[in-house]
Write an enzyme that holds these catalytic residues in place. Structure first.
Site, PDB file in Angstrom:
ATOM      1  N   GLU A 133     -27.323 -60.938   0.998  1.00  0.00           N
ATOM      2  CA  GLU A 133     -28.136 -60.696  -0.189  1.00  0.00           C
ATOM      3  C   GLU A 133     -28.979 -61.933  -0.471  1.00  0.00           C
ATOM      4  OE1 GLU A 133     -27.830 -59.275  -4.878  1.00  0.00           O
ATOM      5  OE2 GLU A 133     -26.000 -59.813  -3.779  1.00  0.00           O
ATOM      6  N   GLU A 190     -28.541 -67.984  -2.729  1.00  0.00           N
ATOM      7  CA  GLU A 190     -29.157 -68.138  -4.044  1.00  0.00           C
ATOM      8  C   GLU A 190     -29.619 -69.585  -4.223  1.00  0.00           C
ATOM      9  OE1 GLU A 190     -30.904 -67.997  -7.208  1.00  0.00           O
ATOM     10  OE2 GLU A 190     -29.912 -66.060  -6.909  1.00  0.00           O
ATOM     11  N   ASP A 225     -38.738 -62.500  -7.098  1.00  0.00           N
ATOM     12  CA  ASP A 225     -39.907 -62.993  -7.827  1.00  0.00           C
ATOM     13  C   ASP A 225     -41.162 -62.330  -7.244  1.00  0.00           C
ATOM     14  OD1 ASP A 225     -42.022 -64.501  -8.918  1.00  0.00           O
ATOM     15  OD2 ASP A 225     -40.808 -66.302  -8.999  1.00  0.00           O
ATOM     16  N   THR A 269     -28.057 -54.182 -10.735  1.00  0.00           N
ATOM     17  CA  THR A 269     -27.979 -55.571 -11.166  1.00  0.00           C
ATOM     18  C   THR A 269     -28.060 -55.581 -12.689  1.00  0.00           C
ATOM     19  OG1 THR A 269     -30.351 -56.020 -11.232  1.00  0.00           O
ATOM     20  CG2 THR A 269     -29.268 -56.213  -9.085  1.00  0.00           C
TER      21      THR A 269
END
Length: 227
Positions: free
Chosen positions: A44, A69, A118, A190
């Site tokens: 992910e 992340e 984004d 999410t």
């Protein structure tokens, strides 16, 4: 909105040491050693606070999940969620999607999730979008043949643009929808997704399956002969 810095970040990260990978490069080509019985390795990109990560991993205990992340203040919340659930099939990397080939070996990944990345709305920043054709081609270095990318976004402009990026990168599109939850919630959301779904914002989703690069792309990537 930029996430506020957490003054207690370091001790919280240390308490989640069991699921934090600090040296991703040393696991390159060897991730399944963390879970030898794993049926798949799923990746992910940008897990945020980790609701999708944790709940998906909980539903698929036979799958090894790795979340990459760049924002530790968000990632620590995701790690705490995983630890609270007692999951042992999820690991986190504080890293950059542009460096996936440094973290994973060729064909090591079965599926990549890109959830609500984004949108980088200005044209001059288009190459920073995680669904830009250059990024999609870079994922080929770690996905096995027939591997998939599952992409979700609330940004319709980003979605329509992204649909034009998959084919030249050698991905066949399927499951294309511009209103995923029109007839009821589908799949795990999410936190961000649930918020905007509740506001009535349609959620876009598609699946890209990796095949061969188009002939013109094969030609473009071929090295030039020296004269």
């Amino acid at each position: 909105m930029r996430m506020r810095k957490k003054p207690n970040l370091i001790p919280r990260m240390e308490r989640c040491e069991a699921c934090l990978i600090r040296d991703a490069e040393t696991h390159r080509g060897r991730w399944r050693e963390l879970k030898p019985d794993a049926a798949q390795l799923r990746l992910e990109l940008g897990c945020g606070k980790g609701r999708f990560t944790a709940e998906t991993a909980q539903q698929h205990p036979d799958v090894l999940f790795v979340a990459v992340e760049r924002v530790p203040d968000a990632m620590v919340i995701a790690m705490e969620r995983v630890m609270k659930l007692g999951l042992t099939n999820v690991f986190f990397v504080d890293g950059d999607a542009a460096r996936l080939a440094d973290y994973f070996g060729s064909g090591e990944v079965d599926l990549i999730y890109i959830n609500f990345c984004d949108p980088w709305p200005t044209n001059r920043h288009a190459k920073r979008r995680l669904t830009h054709v250059n990024f999609l081609k870079s994922y080929r270095a770690v996905l096995h043949e027939g591997g998939q990318i599952h992409f979700k976004t609330d940004n319709s402009g980003l979605f329509e643009w992204s649909l034009t990026q998959f084919p030249p990168a050698g991905f066949t599109l399927s499951e294309v929808t511009r209103n995923l939850h029109e007839h009821g919630v589908r799949g795990i959301m999410t936190d961000y997704e649930e918020k905007f779904h509740n506001l009535g914002t349609p959620i876009n989703r598609c699946v890209g399956t990796m095949g061969e690069l188009p002939p013109e792309e094969e030609t473009a990537k071929a090295p030039r002969e020296e004269t």
